[in-house]
Every structure is written in C-alpha cells, then in structure tokens.
Scaffold this motif. Structure first.
Motif, PDB file in Angstrom:
ATOM      1  N   ARG A   1       0.853  -1.188   0.000  1.00  0.00           N
ATOM      2  CA  ARG A   1       0.000   0.000   0.000  1.00  0.00           C
ATOM      3  C   ARG A   1       0.887   1.235   0.000  1.00  0.00           C
ATOM      4  O   ARG A   1       1.725   1.416   0.881  1.00  0.00           O
ATOM      5  CB  ARG A   1      -0.925  -0.018   1.209  1.00  0.00           C
TER       6      ARG A   1
ATOM      7  N   ARG B   1       1.677   4.994   5.029  1.00  0.00           N
ATOM      8  CA  ARG B   1       1.209   3.687   4.579  1.00  0.00           C
ATOM      9  C   ARG B   1       2.364   2.870   4.003  1.00  0.00           C
ATOM     10  O   ARG B   1       2.478   1.664   4.248  1.00  0.00           O
ATOM     11  CB  ARG B   1       0.113   3.843   3.531  1.00  0.00           C
TER      12      ARG B   1
ATOM     13  N   ASP C   1       4.619   1.768   6.877  1.00  0.00           N
ATOM     14  CA  ASP C   1       3.945   0.734   7.677  1.00  0.00           C
ATOM     15  C   ASP C   1       4.050  -0.627   7.010  1.00  0.00           C
ATOM     16  O   ASP C   1       4.292  -1.644   7.673  1.00  0.00           O
ATOM     17  CB  ASP C   1       2.472   1.096   7.884  1.00  0.00           C
ATOM     18  N   ASN C   2       3.866  -0.658   5.699  1.00  0.00           N
ATOM     19  CA  ASN C   2       3.974  -1.928   4.984  1.00  0.00           C
ATOM     20  C   ASN C   2       5.403  -2.448   4.966  1.00  0.00           C
ATOM     21  O   ASN C   2       5.641  -3.648   5.074  1.00  0.00           O
ATOM     22  CB  ASN C   2       3.456  -1.775   3.554  1.00  0.00           C
TER      23      ASN C   2
END
Length: 470
Positions: free
Chosen positions: A363, A369, A372-373
C-alpha cells in the motif's frame, strides 16, 4: 395356525376418523410410529393412528443407554477440563515444584513413617495453604493505555503511559500489572488503591529492529509474595507499534524524466515539450519551429512558445523478499531502507508510486502507509521465486511505467540480475540497487540495459543515485 388380522375396511376407517373428532379428509397430516403420532406442526399425540401410506418417515433411532451415558460423561469431562485448565493456569513453575515436593514428602512420610518427612510435608502444605488466598480479591481497574507515538523509526523510543483507576466503591489490594511488548514484557507494581483513586505509570519502549510490535493487552496479576500462584485478567486490547526502517533523504534528485502526452506537468520550464505554458521573446539559439506568429505580428518582435516539462509519473519499486537473494539479515534491512528512501522521494514528487514484492503489492497511498507496509515485511516462501520472478510479475501487471527500480542482495548473481532486467517492459528505464555488505564504497556497473548500484550502507545511496543520473 395363526390367522393375521383383517385389514380395516373403509367403514371402520371412517368410524375411526369420527372417533378422533375429525372427518376422513382432515386438515392435519399425522404419522404413526408405535403408539405416538406427529402432526405437521411437530405436535406429538398419543393414541392416534393413520394409514401407513400417510405416515411421515422417521429415520432417527432412539439412542441406547450406553450412548446417552457416553454423551453425558463427555459433557461432564468438558466442564471439568475447563475448570482444571483455569486452576492450572494460576500455578507458576515454582508452585509446580513445591506441589510435587509436597506430594512426594507425604508419600514417603506415610509409607515409612519418618517423623522428619512428616514435619517437612506439613510445613510445605502450610505454605501452599497460606499462599492460595492471595489469588482472591477484586482487580476491577479501569485501564487506559496511551502511546504518544504509534509510528517510530528504528532506534527511537516509544513513550507511553498507563493509567489505572479504581472505579469501585471498595479498596483494591496491591497487585502487579504486566504490559507485553512483542516477545518481552514489562511489569509494574500497583499499590493499594482507595475508591476512585488513580495510579499512573510512564514507560519507554526501545526499538532496535524494524517490525510491528503488539503492545498489550494489559494484564492485572494477583499472586502470593513467593510467586507460587498467579491469576491474570486482561483489561485492554493490544495496540500496534510500527517500527519503520531507516531512510535517507534524496534531495535534488529526480527520476523518470520521460516525456509523455499523459504525463504530469512539472514546475520546470522547457523550450520544447507538449504542455504549453506562456510566450516569451526570442533568444539566440531558440528553435524557430516554436515561433508564435500571431503574437509576433501583433508585437513586432519574435515571440516564442514556452512549455512545461511533462513526465510520465508511474514509478515502480520491486523489492525482493526471498531469503536466498540475501547473504545475511543486514542486507535485507538495507534493501528495505533503500526502497523506502526512493519511495518517499517519489511520493514527494507526486509520482504514481507502485511497490511490489513476491507476496503482492504494498500500500503506497502515502508515506506512512508505505513505511507501515515496509515495517511489516518478512521473507517470502521459496516457491514464490526470487528477483527474476518478481521482475516477471512487474512486467505482467504494471503498465505505462516510467522507471523500475529492483532491490535485492548480494545473493543474486549477475546472470540472474541481467535476466530479471531483461523481463521488464521495453522502453522502461531500469535501475537495480544491490545491498552488498562486502563493498566498501558504491559500485556502479551496467548489466544489460540497466544501471546497477551496489551499496553497503544507506548513506551511500544518494551519491550513487546522483552518479547514475549525471
């Protein structure tokens, strides 16, 4: 010789229907099994009979006494097992040792009648009996877990607070609170809390590796001072702490300068492109093909068209997560950090960013995002393939791409890297970043149509990218 009874005549059947209080063609359909009947509404009647052709088939058989006893024993055993598990969960390892020693002492004392063994068994039994009441008591805290930051970078500390409130009308005895953090845990001693009293604890979580840590759930413990028994109860759900990989800024760099009718206009002006910006006066060296003749006739001087540079903005990052492509875990972390650095730069440049691993796309709707991934990445399975399979997936699923950057480790040999770059779509600028702990300084080389950069540290990435773009 026994003669079977004659079948009932139609008159007898009619008379039997009148005795039931209904006509021969009643509204309720019934079936007979032995001496019980069942109507359409599953209401059981005794003593009613109907012809065998109208009887509802019943396949269920009456369970035997052995089956009923077995089912009842299984039900009792299920309840007993839950109770036993609830009790055994409260016993700590030291408690098991003490219980075993007490049982052995009692067996020896009873078998041989040794007075010393009897005294020791009595003492251990008294210790166990005194420790058990510490398990009982109210632990009805109102727990509030607050992390000031749920997204940190490797090496930073996550600061949080734990607030416990006694919302009852009675005092709560001292207890301990356990806060699990990943595979570890922190313990806090909570003093006696009067009604409506508040107790706060501050904590710091050091981060040494990238990942997603589950902070919580908070457990309130009650137990004896010796640590024989312990009872816990969860009070709050876990909170995810994202530990982002390290990244480095890539200032003054721009990738993917491919002119395209569907590209995005930039703030840089050019004398030749497809996005018209304004008119300016002629300067020596300008291409006369871009003279705006109507304005020239009106003003009397040569007026030139000026354009905004347009760039195809589709930017693809291919990060290999296959463990065989890396010599050690440090190379894998370096590749993730390099991918994050280039991805953040592409998002700042308003590029259409796509990031993909062997497990699928990541993402990339924003910097957080994306990071985070990347924080949650783990190694993929061997059957998912390495960098060559990843390049093939990118070629099959990505369209109108300006540039593709592949990230891998030193476990990939030059032949595999060349094959991976050859699978990318034609006309796409290909770049490969290899995390290699063996190189001391950035190494630039050409593999097929791709530029390959080998780095051993994250701070080597910006100068290496500049050399490629120069």
């Amino acid at each position: 010789m026994t003669t079977p009874p004659a079948a009932p005549t139609s008159a007898r059947r009619a008379l039997r229907g009148l005795r039931r209080g209904g006509s021969g063609g009643g509204d309720v359909e019934t079936g007979t099994v032995g001496s019980t009947t069942r109507d359409a509404d599953a209401t059981v009647r005794v003593g009613a009979t109907t012809p065998a052709t109208e009887a509802a088939p019943v396949n269920a058989e009456t369970p035997s006494r052995a089956v009923l006893v077995r089912e009842r024993l299984e039900s009792w055993w299920g309840v007993a097992r839950r109770r036993i598990n609830a009790v055994t969960r409260t016993i700590r390892p030291l408690g098991w040792v003490l219980l075993t020693a007490t049982a052995l002492l009692w067996i020896v004392a009873v078998s041989f009648g040794w007075q010393e063994m009897i005294i020791a068994a009595v003492i251990l039994t008294a210790i166990i009996v005194i420790s058990v009441p510490f398990l009982f008591g109210r632990t009805a805290y109102d727990v509030d877990l607050d992390l000031t930051r749920t997204h940190v970078v490797v090496g930073e500390r996550a600061i949080g607070g734990l607030t416990l409130v006694n919302g009852t009308a009675r005092s709560i005895l001292p207890s301990r609170v356990v806060l699990p953090v990943g595979s570890g845990r922190g313990e806090f001693d909570v003093p006696r809390l009067a009604p409506q009293a508040v107790h706060e604890e501050l904590f710091a979580i050091p981060t040494t590796a990238r990942g997603v840590l589950a902070v919580g759930p908070v457990s309130v413990l009650r137990g004896d001072p010796l640590g024989l028994f312990e009872r816990s109860s969860d009070r709050r759900q876990a909170v995810d702490l994202y530990v982002h990989p390290r990244t480095t800024p890539l200032e003054g760099l721009s990738l993917g300068r491919l002119r395209d009718l569907e590209g995005l206009p930039s703030t840089q002006l050019a004398s030749d492109d497809v996005s018209f910006h304004a008119l300016r006066e002629y300067q020596p060296g300008d291409d006369l093909r871009h003279v705006h003749w109507k304005s020239t006739a009106r003003v009397g001087d040569l007026m030139m068209r000026q354009y905004e540079e347009t760039r195809r903005s589709h930017f693809v990052l291919g990060l290999s997560t296959y463990a065989g492509d890396y010599r050690d875990p440090d190379e894998f972390e370096l590749a993730i950090s390099a991918a994050g650095s280039l991805g953040l730069r592409a998002l700042r440049d308003s590029r259409m960013l796509e990031a993909r691993t062997q497990r699928g796309p990541l993402r990339t709707q924003g910097p957080r995002r994306l990071l985070d991934n990347l924080a949650a990445l783990t190694h993929s399975r061997q059957r998912d393939g390495g960098i060559v399979a990843l390049a093939g997936t990118i070629a099959a699923t990505s369209y109108d791409v300006a540039i593709v950057v592949l990230f891998c480790g030193s476990g990939v040999d030059p032949a595999e890297l060349k094959l991976a770059c050859s699978r990318l779509p034609k006309g796409v600028r290909a770049l490969a970043v290899v995390a290699d702990a063996a190189v001391e300084s950035p190494v630039l080389r050409r593999v097929g149509d791709a530029d390959v950069i080998s780095i051993s540290a994250l701070d080597q990435l910006p100068p290496a990218i500049r050399k490629v773009l120069s």
